[in-house]
Scaffold this motif. Structure first.
Motif, PDB file in Angstrom:
ATOM      1  N   GLY A 101       0.716  -1.179   0.155  1.00 58.51           N
ATOM      2  CA  GLY A 101       0.021  -0.159   0.208  1.00 58.51           C
ATOM      3  C   GLY A 101       0.777   1.144  -0.229  1.00 58.51           C
ATOM      4  O   GLY A 101       1.990   1.215   0.048  1.00 58.51           O
ATOM      5  N   GLY A 102      -0.018   2.369  -0.048  1.00 57.80           N
ATOM      6  CA  GLY A 102       0.773   3.527  -0.190  1.00 57.80           C
ATOM      7  C   GLY A 102       0.833   4.061  -1.605  1.00 57.80           C
ATOM      8  O   GLY A 102       0.338   3.689  -2.563  1.00 57.80           O
ATOM      9  N   MET A 103       1.313   5.432  -1.948  1.00 59.05           N
ATOM     10  CA  MET A 103       1.317   5.968  -3.082  1.00 59.05           C
ATOM     11  C   MET A 103       2.075   5.218  -4.142  1.00 59.05           C
ATOM     12  O   MET A 103       3.445   4.885  -4.134  1.00 59.05           O
ATOM     13  N   GLY A 104       1.424   4.912  -5.463  1.00 55.99           N
ATOM     14  CA  GLY A 104       2.155   4.354  -6.337  1.00 55.99           C
ATOM     15  C   GLY A 104       2.683   5.386  -7.353  1.00 55.99           C
ATOM     16  O   GLY A 104       2.535   6.579  -7.053  1.00 55.99           O
ATOM     17  N   THR A 105       2.985   4.942  -8.658  1.00 53.35           N
ATOM     18  CA  THR A 105       3.724   5.745  -9.667  1.00 53.35           C
ATOM     19  C   THR A 105       2.511   6.952 -10.020  1.00 53.35           C
ATOM     20  O   THR A 105       3.044   7.977 -10.314  1.00 53.35           O
ATOM     21  N   GLU A 106       1.448   6.395 -10.332  1.00 51.40           N
ATOM     22  CA  GLU A 106       0.488   7.347 -10.982  1.00 51.40           C
ATOM     23  C   GLU A 106       0.293   8.564 -10.167  1.00 51.40           C
ATOM     24  O   GLU A 106       0.529   9.643 -10.809  1.00 51.40           O
ATOM     25  N   HIS A 107       0.181   8.417  -9.021  1.00 42.63           N
ATOM     26  CA  HIS A 107      -0.127   9.570  -8.148  1.00 42.63           C
ATOM     27  C   HIS A 107       1.180  10.156  -7.776  1.00 42.63           C
ATOM     28  O   HIS A 107       1.211  11.556  -7.577  1.00 42.63           O
ATOM     29  N   THR A 108       2.324   9.478  -7.570  1.00 42.37           N
ATOM     30  CA  THR A 108       3.378  10.241  -7.395  1.00 42.37           C
ATOM     31  C   THR A 108       4.145  11.125  -8.371  1.00 42.37           C
ATOM     32  O   THR A 108       4.510  12.157  -8.264  1.00 42.37           O
ATOM     33  N   LEU A 251      -4.294  22.061  -3.013  1.00 43.72           N
ATOM     34  CA  LEU A 251      -4.183  20.738  -2.097  1.00 43.72           C
ATOM     35  C   LEU A 251      -5.507  19.910  -2.346  1.00 43.72           C
ATOM     36  O   LEU A 251      -5.827  18.735  -2.280  1.00 43.72           O
ATOM     37  N   GLY A 252      -6.724  20.744  -2.556  1.00 43.62           N
ATOM     38  CA  GLY A 252      -7.972  20.199  -2.799  1.00 43.62           C
ATOM     39  C   GLY A 252      -8.067  19.495  -4.133  1.00 43.62           C
ATOM     40  O   GLY A 252      -8.904  18.763  -4.122  1.00 43.62           O
ATOM     41  N   CYS A 253      -7.091  19.628  -5.008  1.00 44.90           N
ATOM     42  CA  CYS A 253      -7.014  18.790  -6.008  1.00 44.90           C
ATOM     43  C   CYS A 253      -6.316  17.476  -6.135  1.00 44.90           C
ATOM     44  O   CYS A 253      -6.133  16.713  -6.954  1.00 44.90           O
ATOM     45  N   ILE A 254      -5.911  17.338  -4.927  1.00 45.23           N
ATOM     46  CA  ILE A 254      -5.301  15.876  -4.576  1.00 45.23           C
ATOM     47  C   ILE A 254      -6.104  15.399  -3.231  1.00 45.23           C
ATOM     48  O   ILE A 254      -5.187  15.161  -2.093  1.00 45.23           O
ATOM     49  N   THR A 255      -7.033  15.102  -3.202  1.00 40.85           N
ATOM     50  CA  THR A 255      -7.745  14.354  -1.757  1.00 40.85           C
ATOM     51  C   THR A 255      -7.041  13.213  -1.545  1.00 40.85           C
ATOM     52  O   THR A 255      -7.449  12.700  -0.594  1.00 40.85           O
ATOM     53  N   TRP A 256      -6.658  12.515  -2.483  1.00 42.21           N
ATOM     54  CA  TRP A 256      -6.015  11.193  -1.900  1.00 42.21           C
ATOM     55  C   TRP A 256      -4.624  11.486  -1.180  1.00 42.21           C
ATOM     56  O   TRP A 256      -3.854  10.463  -0.925  1.00 42.21           O
ATOM     57  N   PHE A 257      -4.162  12.589  -0.954  1.00 41.90           N
ATOM     58  CA  PHE A 257      -2.852  12.798  -0.378  1.00 41.90           C
ATOM     59  C   PHE A 257      -2.701  13.248   0.795  1.00 41.90           C
ATOM     60  O   PHE A 257      -3.482  14.277   1.235  1.00 41.90           O
ATOM     61  N   SER A 258      -1.957  12.534   1.810  1.00 44.72           N
ATOM     62  CA  SER A 258      -1.793  13.045   3.401  1.00 44.72           C
ATOM     63  C   SER A 258      -0.260  13.106   3.410  1.00 44.72           C
ATOM     64  O   SER A 258       0.391  12.078   2.820  1.00 44.72           O
ATOM     65  N   VAL A 297       5.014  20.914  14.902  1.00 44.06           N
ATOM     66  CA  VAL A 297       5.079  19.822  14.171  1.00 44.06           C
ATOM     67  C   VAL A 297       6.218  19.621  13.224  1.00 44.06           C
ATOM     68  O   VAL A 297       6.387  20.583  12.522  1.00 44.06           O
ATOM     69  N   SER A 298       6.894  18.607  13.129  1.00 40.32           N
ATOM     70  CA  SER A 298       7.891  18.128  12.102  1.00 40.32           C
ATOM     71  C   SER A 298       7.166  17.792  10.856  1.00 40.32           C
ATOM     72  O   SER A 298       6.478  16.808  10.731  1.00 40.32           O
ATOM     73  N   LEU A 299       7.596  18.689   9.829  1.00 43.53           N
ATOM     74  CA  LEU A 299       7.171  18.302   8.316  1.00 43.53           C
ATOM     75  C   LEU A 299       7.808  16.765   8.089  1.00 43.53           C
ATOM     76  O   LEU A 299       7.102  16.041   7.216  1.00 43.53           O
ATOM     77  N   LEU A 300       8.804  16.282   8.337  1.00 39.93           N
ATOM     78  CA  LEU A 300       9.471  15.148   8.014  1.00 39.93           C
ATOM     79  C   LEU A 300       8.859  13.906   8.829  1.00 39.93           C
ATOM     80  O   LEU A 300       8.365  13.047   8.304  1.00 39.93           O
ATOM     81  N   TRP A 301       8.220  14.473   9.937  1.00 40.68           N
ATOM     82  CA  TRP A 301       7.371  13.258  10.621  1.00 40.68           C
ATOM     83  C   TRP A 301       6.162  13.185  10.120  1.00 40.68           C
ATOM     84  O   TRP A 301       5.673  11.977   9.860  1.00 40.68           O
ATOM     85  N   ALA A 302       5.470  14.288   9.827  1.00 40.22           N
ATOM     86  CA  ALA A 302       4.502  14.061   9.187  1.00 40.22           C
ATOM     87  C   ALA A 302       4.402  13.642   7.652  1.00 40.22           C
ATOM     88  O   ALA A 302       3.231  12.856   7.196  1.00 40.22           O
ATOM     89  N   SER A 303       5.414  13.668   7.145  1.00 42.78           N
ATOM     90  CA  SER A 303       5.637  12.724   5.718  1.00 42.78           C
ATOM     91  C   SER A 303       5.693  11.506   5.918  1.00 42.78           C
ATOM     92  O   SER A 303       5.202  10.695   5.207  1.00 42.78           O
ATOM     93  N   ILE A 304       6.260  10.904   6.922  1.00 46.83           N
ATOM     94  CA  ILE A 304       6.453   9.526   7.257  1.00 46.83           C
ATOM     95  C   ILE A 304       5.165   8.802   7.789  1.00 46.83           C
ATOM     96  O   ILE A 304       4.949   7.791   7.338  1.00 46.83           O
ATOM     97  N   LEU A 305       4.562   9.531   8.625  1.00 51.55           N
ATOM     98  CA  LEU A 305       3.406   8.853   9.233  1.00 51.55           C
ATOM     99  C   LEU A 305       2.391   8.356   8.148  1.00 51.55           C
ATOM    100  O   LEU A 305       1.862   6.926   8.273  1.00 51.55           O
ATOM    101  N   PRO A 306       1.882   8.937   7.209  1.00 55.41           N
ATOM    102  CA  PRO A 306       0.847   8.061   6.220  1.00 55.41           C
ATOM    103  C   PRO A 306       1.758   6.983   5.477  1.00 55.41           C
ATOM    104  O   PRO A 306       0.815   6.069   5.114  1.00 55.41           O
ATOM    105  N   GLN A 307       2.794   7.142   5.374  1.00 55.50           N
ATOM    106  CA  GLN A 307       3.771   6.145   4.744  1.00 55.50           C
ATOM    107  C   GLN A 307       3.823   4.757   5.647  1.00 55.50           C
ATOM    108  O   GLN A 307       4.380   3.615   4.981  1.00 55.50           O
TER     109      GLN A 307
END
Length: 405
Positions: A101-108, A251-258, A297-307
């Motif tokens: 799971g997680g972001m694949g190439t299409e969304h990335t 950001l409202g154009c990428i509702t799949w992103f956290s 809040v750390s942006l780095l930590w926020a980036s890791i959590l959904p992953q």
């Protein structure tokens, strides 16, 4: 408790993945971490920090010499994590190769490929520069005739590497004779006259949970010796409100992103916002430090959590009310040669960060991209004016020793 198996793809030292109190983002009793990184970063691992490490040959730009799946072999993972720009697509491909799971190439790709990105946001009603993909500079002739100034850059570029501003047909023909710096895909787009900003956010399903708006003070076209690239947060006012609203619309154009996002945007000469590009990762330089100071809040930590299948954090402790403004500077070397060390460094309670990427004995090369700095500083202050003054004070107090060669 069964430990979660994480592949962490990184081109920073593992010690970067820590909370302010020093505790690791990936506690060994909760995570079985495979660290895929450059040999020099693996060499700095302490015993027991990770379960295993795999050396990865990375070009200085961040590109990988070989695909990841053959490197990891039969090692199994639950999650694949990457937080740096050039590593997002390799991580997405590794997820897909392992059925994770997680972001694949299409969304990335919508957060990495500047052509796919602009097509997506333009179709969603966001104003973007007029652009085109090109295979050689001469193909941008009509675009240059139309706008007078254009920008040519790699489609998958980062850190302003190999970005060129073309101001007339003579410059374009010179670029045509010179050719592109690499075999990457390139795009040309209209030059937006005005001011440039970056907006950094913690994002939950396309909604910013916390956001900071900052203005760039320096050009990204070149990185001269003894120069710098700076930014500061905006004081309260119409520009701040306009850009926060634009950030919400993008950001409202990428509702799949956290996770963490880094939006580059212009206000043109009529004060209208124009999309530049959007990264689905933390901003570089001093952005994580200043964001953490302002929002807790750390942006780095926020980036890791959904992953790793977890929700992004809410905003934490806010910045001191008497010094809510922040800024950062990437300071470039005064000369070329062999780095020996610093003769003097600034010290002040308002200095949030001062890092020096070079180690004694390393060769100082001419900067080619934004991150090729001799020092990175972050400061706080009462307002943007005080922040800019403190950044100047920091730069004046950094005395570096370099032996010419």
């Amino acid at each position: 408790m069964t430990r979660q198996r994480v592949a962490l793809l990184s081109h920073v030292n593992y010690d970067a993945y820590r909370h302010d109190d020093g505790s690791p983002y990936f506690p060994p009793d909760e995570f079985d971490v495979t660290f895929l990184a450059r040999p020099r970063d693996i060499a700095q691992l302490a015993p027991g920090q990770v379960s295993r490490s795999i050396p990865v040959d990375m070009h200085p730009s961040g590109e990988l010499a070989v695909p990841l799946p053959p490197l990891v072999g039969d090692v199994e993972f639950d999650w694949v994590v990457a937080t740096q720009e050039r590593l997002l697509l390799p991580a997405a491909r590794l997820r897909e190769a392992n059925g994770l799971g997680g972001m694949g190439t299409e969304h990335t790709l919508l957060l990495r490929d500047k052509v796919a990105m602009k097509n997506h946001f333009s179709a969603s009603g966001i104003r973007v520069p007029e652009f085109m993909e090109i295979s050689e500079p001469i193909q941008a002739t009509d675009l240059l005739d139309k706008f007078g100034h254009i920008v040519i850059k790699p489609v998958l570029g980062s850190s302003s590497l190999d970005v060129r501003i073309i101001r007339d047909q003579n410059e374009l023909m010179s670029f045509q004779r010179q050719g592109f710096a690499s075999a990457d895909r390139y795009e040309a787009e209209e030059f937006i006259a005005g001011r440039q900003f970056h907006i950094d956010s913690v994002v939950n399903n396309g909604v910013p949970v916390a956001a900071s708006v900052s203005r760039y003070l320096d050009s990204h076209e070149s990185f001269p010796l003894n120069g710098q690239v700076r930014s500061h947060t905006l004081d309260d006012g119409p520009d701040l409100e306009l850009l926060l609203e634009f950030n919400r619309a993008v950001l409202g154009c990428i509702t799949w992103f956290s996770g963490a996002s880094h939006l580059e945007v212009f206000l043109d000469d009529r004060g209208r916002p124009v999309f530049c590009e959007l990264g689905g990762r933390p901003g570089g330089a001093g952005i994580d430090t200043t964001f953490r100071y302002r929002h807790g809040v750390s942006l780095l930590w926020a980036s890791i959590l959904p992953q790793v299948g977890q929700a992004v954090p809410d905003s934490g402790t806010q910045a001191r009310m008497d010094q809510p403004a922040t800024g950062w500077s990437m300071i470039y070397p005064p000369e070329l040669g062999r780095f020996r060390g610093f003769d003097t460094l600034p010290q002040a309670e308002w200095l949030l960060q001062l890092t020096a990427p070079y180690r004694p004995g390393e060769l100082v090369r001419r900067p080619r991209q934004a991150k090729d700095a001799i020092a990175v500083a972050s400061v706080c202050g009462r307002d943007s004016h005080e922040v800019v003054g403190r950044l100047a004070e920091v730069k004046s107090e950094i005395i570096v020793s370099i032996t010419p060669e």
